[in-house]
Design an enzyme around this catalytic site. Structure first.
Site, short mmCIF file in Angstrom:
data_model
loop_
_atom_site.label_atom_id
_atom_site.label_comp_id
_atom_site.label_asym_id
_atom_site.label_seq_id
_atom_site.Cartn_x
_atom_site.Cartn_y
_atom_site.Cartn_z
N TYR A 221 45.39 57.61 46.13
CA TYR A 221 44.37 58.50 45.55
C TYR A 221 43.92 59.63 46.47
CZ TYR A 221 43.75 54.41 42.46
OH TYR A 221 43.94 53.35 41.60
N TYR B 227 39.49 51.69 32.27
CA TYR B 227 40.49 51.66 33.35
C TYR B 227 41.08 50.27 33.39
CZ TYR B 227 42.71 51.72 37.91
OH TYR B 227 43.63 51.65 38.91
N ASP C 161 39.65 42.53 29.61
CA ASP C 161 40.11 42.72 30.99
C ASP C 161 38.92 42.44 31.91
OD1 ASP C 161 40.75 43.68 33.47
OD2 ASP C 161 41.34 45.68 32.82
N LYS D 254 41.60 40.48 41.11
CA LYS D 254 40.66 40.75 42.21
C LYS D 254 40.00 39.46 42.76
CE LYS D 254 39.56 45.50 40.89
NZ LYS D 254 39.88 46.43 41.95
C1 LIG Z 1 39.12 46.47 35.03
C2 LIG Z 1 40.33 46.62 35.89
N1 LIG Z 1 41.54 46.30 35.39
C3 LIG Z 1 42.66 46.40 36.13
C4 LIG Z 1 42.61 46.85 37.42
C5 LIG Z 1 43.88 46.97 38.21
O1 LIG Z 1 43.97 45.96 39.15
P1 LIG Z 1 44.97 46.09 40.39
O2 LIG Z 1 44.43 47.17 41.27
O3 LIG Z 1 44.94 44.73 41.03
O4 LIG Z 1 46.30 46.42 39.85
C6 LIG Z 1 41.38 47.21 37.99
C7 LIG Z 1 41.30 47.71 39.37
O5 LIG Z 1 40.33 48.30 39.80
C8 LIG Z 1 40.20 47.09 37.20
O6 LIG Z 1 39.01 47.43 37.68
#
Ligand SMILES: Cc1ncc(COP(=O)(O)O)c(C=O)c1O
Length: 402
Positions: free
Chosen positions: A8, A136, A226, A255
Site C-alpha cells: 500500500y 472490504y 466476513d 486475523k
Molecule cells: C473484513 C476483512 N476481510 C478480509 C480481510 C483480508 O484478510 P487478509 O489480510 O488476512 O487477507 C480483512 C483484512 O483487513 C478484513 O478486514
C-alpha cells in the site's frame, strides 16, 4: 532502492519505517532503542498481545511434533480439534469448517462455496454477489469485486473485476429491491457484520443484519458474514453477528483466529451449504485446497488462543476497554472532527481533510505510540491486554493534533 516491496505504498516516496526487533504485550521494541505502544495490534490480529507465554508454549510443543503436513489425503489432530471447537463456538448451524491461509482467501472460498452451492443444484446462473458499499474483504481478485473502491484502493483493477451489486448498510428497502429484481442471478449477500473496518470503521445496526437474514431466506440467497476483523471479541460479543442473534450460511474467520501469530483463516459453512456438495458425483466436491490449509502450527496456536479467550475473560476486558475509550474520547471537541465511533475494543476518529495524517502519525510516534491512520480515519484496535494507562497514551496521541 529497497529489495523488499512494501504494501500500500508508493515505493518511490516511502519514508524509512521503524524497524521492530522484538515485541512483548502491546510494546514494539525498535532497533533505534525506542519503544512504541502498538495501537493497531498489527492490523487487528494480535488480540492477546505479542510474545504471549501460553501461545509460545503451544507453538513450541507443536513444532516438536511437526510444523506442517498437508490436508490433501492426510489428516491430523490439531486441524480436527480446531474444526470441532469452531463449530462449538460459532453461531448455531455452522457445522463444517474449511481452512485456508488468509482472510482474503477464506473470503474467496466463501464466494466459491456460494457459487458452487447453486451450480451443484443445476442453477449456475446464480453466481453474482451483493455487497455493502465501503466494504472490504481482502485484496485478491474475487474479493476485490465485492469491496467498493474509494478513490485509491482497488481502482487499478476495476476493469478486470466482475460487476456486483452494492447496497447501503441500514437501508433494508434498497436491499429488498435489489433482491426482488435480481434474485435469480444472485448467489450470496456478503457483509462485514456491524462494522466495516477498512472502509472507515463504519458502524451499522444489528437490526439490518436480522432483516438481511429474513430477506436472504425469502429470496433463496446465501448470507455470508466476513468476521475477519470483527470476530473473536473485537466488538464486545465473541462474533459480531451474535448481536443480531441470527446465523449466517457461511462465516469467515481470520486475523484473531491465530492471535496474529501465523496467517490462517477459516470458512465455516452450514449443513445446508455442505449438503449441496455431499454427493456421489466427484464433480460436486468443493474444488479448493491451499497448500497450508490446516497448518498444524496455526491450528495449535488458534486452539490455545481460544482457550485463552475462555480462561481470561476476554469479553469483560473488551467491555472495559470500551468504557475507557468512551471516557477518553467521547468529550473531545475539535472543529476537525467529523465523527467519533467507538464499539468494543475499537475507536475511530473521522476527521476532515484539513488534518495532516502524516503529522498525526509522526507526532504519535514522538509520544511513543504506533498509530497507522488511513484515509480520514485515526483509529485504535489494541490488543485486549492493553492497560488503562496505555489506552490513555493511545487516545492522547490520537487527539494530539486535533
Ligand atoms: C473484513 C476483512 N476481510 C478480509 C480481510 C483480508 O484478510 P487478509 O489480510 O488476512 O487477507 C480483512 C483484512 O483487513 C478484513 O478486514
Amino acid at each position: 532502492m529497497s529489495t523488499l516491496w512494501y504494501p500500500y505504498v508508493q515505493m518511490k516516496k516511502k519514508d524509512d519505517y521503524p524497524e521492530v526487533v522484538s515485541a512483548k504485550g502491546v510494546i514494539l521494541n525498535l532497533k533505534s532503542g525506542e519503544y512504541l505502544i502498538d495501537a493497531t495490534s498489527s492490523w487487528w490480529s494480535v488480540i492477546h498481545g505479542y510474545n504471549h507465554p501460553r501461545l509460545n508454549k503451544a507453538l513450541n510443543e507443536q513444532i516438536k511434533k511437526m510444523a506442517h503436513v498437508m490436508l490433501g489425503g492426510l489428516t491430523h489432530e490439531p486441524a480436527k480439534l480446531l474444526a470441532d471447537v469452531l463449530v462449538e463456538i460459532t453461531p448455531k448451524g455452522l457445522n463444517h469448517v474449511f481452512f485456508s491461509d488468509s482472510g482474503s482467501v477464506a473470503c474467496e472460498v466463501a464466494i466459491k462455496m456460494a457459487v458452487q452451492y447453486y451450480a451443484n443444484q443445476g442453477r449456475p446462473e446464480k453466481m453474482r454477489l451483493v455487497a455493502l458499499k465501503k466494504g472490504y474483504h481482502g485484496d485478491t481478485l474475487g474479493v476485490m469485486s465485492v469491496g467498493t473502491d474509494d478513490e485509491s484502493m482497488h481502482a487499478a483493477f476495476k476493469h478486470v473485476l466482475p460487476t456486483q451489486f452494492f447496497v447501503t448498510p441500514d437501508d433494508v428497502k434498497e436491499l429488498e429491491t435489489v433482491f426482488e429484481h435480481n434474485h435469480t442471478v444472485i448467489a450470496a449477500f456478503i457483509v462485514e457484520p456491524l462494522m466495516q473496518g477498512a472502509g472507515g470503521f463504519v458502524l451499522y445496526s444489528a437490526e439490518y443484519l436480522r432483516q438481511a437474514r429474513v430477506l436472504c431466506d425469502r429470496y433463496d440467497i446465501l448470507f455470508i458474514c466476513d468476521e475477519v476483523a470483527t470476530g473473536f471479541g473485537r466488538l464486545g460479543k465473541l462474533f459480531a453477528i451474535n448481536e443480531a442473534g441470527v446465523s449466517p450460511d457461511i462465516m469467515v474467520l481470520g486475523k484473531g483466529l491465530t492471535a496474529g501469530y501465523i496467517g490462517h483463516a477459516a470458512t465455516c459453512a452450514s449443513s445446508k451449504v455442505f449438503d449441496a456438495f455431499y454427493d456421489d458425483d466427484p464433480q460436486k466436491a468443493f474444488m479448493h485446497g491451499p497448500t497450508f490449509m490446516g497448518n498444524p502450527l496455526a491450528c495449535a496456536v488458534a486452539l490455545e488462543s481460544l482457550a485463552l479467550i475462555k480462561d481470561t475473560g476476554v469479553l469483560a476486558a473488551v467491555a472495559h476497554i470500551e468504557t475507557q475509550l468512551n471516557k477518553q474520547l467521547k468529550n473531545i471537541e475539535s472543529d476537525y472532527i467529523k465523527e467519533i465511533r467507538i464499539k468494543g475494543a475499537m475507536a475511530c476518529i473521522e476527521v476532515d481533510n484539513r488534518v495532516d495524517m502524516k503529522r498525526v502519525q509522526d507526532e504519535a510516534k514522538k509520544q511513543g505510540v504506533w498509530l497507522r491512520p488511513f484515509g480520514r480515519f485515526i483509529y485504535t484496535m489494541p490488543a485486549y491486554i492493553v492497560s488503562d494507562a496505555e489506552i490513555k497514551k493511545i487516545t492522547d496521541a490520537m487527539t494530539h493534533c486535533l
